[in-house]
Design a protein around this motif. Structure first.
Motif, mmCIF file in Angstrom:
data_model
loop_
_atom_site.group_PDB
_atom_site.id
_atom_site.type_symbol
_atom_site.label_atom_id
_atom_site.label_comp_id
_atom_site.label_asym_id
_atom_site.label_seq_id
_atom_site.Cartn_x
_atom_site.Cartn_y
_atom_site.Cartn_z
ATOM 1 N N THR A 182 -130.622 -40.675 -7.408
ATOM 2 C CA THR A 182 -129.915 -41.234 -8.555
ATOM 3 C C THR A 182 -128.852 -42.229 -8.114
ATOM 4 O OG1 THR A 182 -130.303 -39.223 -9.852
ATOM 5 C CG2 THR A 182 -128.518 -40.673 -10.574
ATOM 6 N N TYR A 226 -128.833 -43.991 -5.393
ATOM 7 C CA TYR A 226 -129.478 -45.218 -4.912
ATOM 8 C C TYR A 226 -129.978 -46.062 -6.084
ATOM 9 C CZ TYR A 226 -132.721 -48.449 -2.764
ATOM 10 O OH TYR A 226 -133.370 -49.592 -2.391
ATOM 11 N N CYS A 227 -130.576 -45.438 -7.089
ATOM 12 C CA CYS A 227 -131.085 -46.194 -8.244
ATOM 13 C C CYS A 227 -129.947 -46.861 -9.009
ATOM 14 C CB CYS A 227 -131.888 -45.272 -9.159
ATOM 15 S SG CYS A 227 -133.445 -44.692 -8.448
ATOM 16 N N LEU A 229 -135.864 -52.202 -6.650
ATOM 17 C CA LEU A 229 -135.649 -50.825 -6.218
ATOM 18 C C LEU A 229 -135.908 -50.638 -4.727
ATOM 19 C CD1 LEU A 229 -134.819 -48.074 -7.302
ATOM 20 C CD2 LEU A 229 -137.234 -47.568 -7.694
ATOM 21 N N VAL A 251 -138.773 -45.197 -1.561
ATOM 22 C CA VAL A 251 -137.450 -44.685 -1.912
ATOM 23 C C VAL A 251 -137.480 -43.161 -1.987
ATOM 24 C CG1 VAL A 251 -135.676 -44.657 -3.698
ATOM 25 C CG2 VAL A 251 -136.812 -46.803 -3.113
#
Length: 433
Positions: free
Chosen positions: A305, A307-308, A325, A256
């Protein structure tokens, strides 16, 4: 002073330069993007209820003679020798050439032929930098020259691709935030640090270190996931649907972060041409380098951020799954490719040939004409961004129907769709404004 967009110094510092007046209405660009995303989402939700991508188990095997030629020791040695020779030529230009990017091809070789050129090379031929990497070749030569060696230490599994993400961020910082990225002194220092660090760590961990830590290898390998040329799990060289290769992306720690560095740095490159940001850089009490570093960090952090938050929302909507994740990180790779194409196409086709001309001693040759006019370039940029997002939706949908029960598979994609729309708005805003 704001340099003209066509100036090579601006191109090296800010990708394709300032493209503020693209002849496309923002309304039509955003409307087309939203239509493409929603239509693809609805079509997939209605027509695609079982996973179709088979990862590294798929592909049409190429002729055995072609694979033998590609895997022959002589072929591999020739490619390694070519990479090492190119690195030595680059070093000679840095040491002996003028400290002027208009007369020295070294900055263009690093920021254009290598960084941008790896995009089409990896899409066409797979993870090519692993074969050309001169530092990996130097490591092999040193291992053969040393009479006795200690056994390699195992790499901690939790390390994953985190070193590669740090390496990639270091290069993008060099290009976008360092005080003088095109200076021969800057490039020599960066090259010395890069080579020394990787050789020392590879001496401890072995050649596996480059797989986990070399930013250019990770960059090339990620883009190669969308190549029609790949390898099955049995080692056969195959032609495949690029979605199968994308589905086989290893879900390692740091994946990621690596993708977010690619997306965030490209976004910052586009934003750094904004007149308001140029004004901030010129007037900030922190100085240009510190302010640009904070801007680059903020851009990467914002992408990560979002994406999380999307991953957390997906978990809330669809329930827990074993890979909360990294499960959908591969769907960001087509988006990164779309951003890279939109921002750096002009840089590659205009500055790339000019760099080759300087290296060949024909730097007085006429400037190459752009292959596309302003209208064609605008269309290419918008289509590249939107296509990357649509491909990301397709990849995420297939992973969703594999991980979640049918009743929750479509609902579980809603946070991902919101993320894609957010990235689309951001990407098109940088292009159209």
């Amino acid at each position: 002073m704001v340099l003209h967009p066509a100036d090579p110094l601006t191109a090296l510092a800010h990708g394709i330069g300032s493209q503020h007046d693209l002849p496309i209405s923002p309304f039509y660009a955003f409307a087309g993007a939203f239509t493409a995303l929603f239509v693809s989402f609805l079509a997939l939700g209605l027509l695609w209820s079982t996973p179709r991508f088979r990862g590294d188990r798929s592909g049409l095997a190429l002729p055995a003679a072609l694979q033998r030629a590609a895997d022959a020791p002589a072929t591999r040695a020739a490619l390694r020798g070519l990479g090492l020779t190119a690195a030595l030529i680059l070093l000679l230009h840095l040491l002996l050439g003028p400290d002027d990017p208009a007369r020295n091809p070294a900055p263009g070789a690093v920021y254009v032929l290598l960084w941008v050129g790896l995009v089409p090379a990896s899409l066409l031929f797979g993870p090519v930098w692993r074969l050309f990497n001169p530092v990996r070749t130097l490591h092999r030569l040193f291992r053969r020259a040393l009479p006795r060696q200690d056994p390699d230490h195992p790499l901690p599994s939790r390390l994953g691709q985190w070193p590669a993400a740090v390496s990639l961020f270091g290069f993008t910082w060099l290009e976008l935030a360092s005080p003088d990225p095109a200076s021969t002194t800057t490039l020599l220092i960066a090259l010395a640090v890069y080579v020394t660090a990787h050789l020392l760590l590879a001496a401890r961990f072995g050649e596996r270190w480059f797989d986990a830590a070399d930013g250019f290898e990770a960059y090339s390998a990620l883009l190669a996931r969308l190549s029609p040329l790949g390898r099955r799990s049995d080692g056969r060289l195959v032609l495949r649907n690029p979605f199968h290769g994308l589905d086989a992306t290893p879900e390692r720690p740091g994946l990621v972060a690596t993708v977010c560095v690619l997306l965030g740095s490209t976004a910052y490159d586009g934003f750094s041409d904004n007149p308001s940001w140029i004004g901030v850089l010129q007037t900030s009490p922190l100085g240009r380098t510190r302010t640009a570093t904070l801007g680059l960090l903020a851009s990467v952090a914002l992408v990560a951020t979002l994406y999380c938050l999307c991953a957390a929302a997906t978990r809330l909507v669809s329930g827990p799954h074993p890979r909360p994740l990294t499960a959908f990180a591969h769907s960001l790779v087509p988006i990164a490719l779309g951003y890279l194409t939109a921002h750096y196409f002009s840089l590659l086709v205009i500055v790339g040939p000019r760099t080759v001309s300087i290296a060949l001693g024909t730097d007085n040759a006429p400037e190459p004409a752009p292959p596309l006019g302003p209208g064609g370039l605008a269309v290419l940029q918008v289509v590249a961004v939107v296509t990357g997002h649509v491909l990301g939706v397709v990849a995420a949908h297939d992973r969703s129907v594999r991980l979640f029960p049918p009743a929750k598979a479509v609902a579980g994609q809603l946070p991902l769709l919101a993320l894609m729309i957010t990235y689309t708005v951001g990407g098109l805003s940088l292009l159209l404004n």
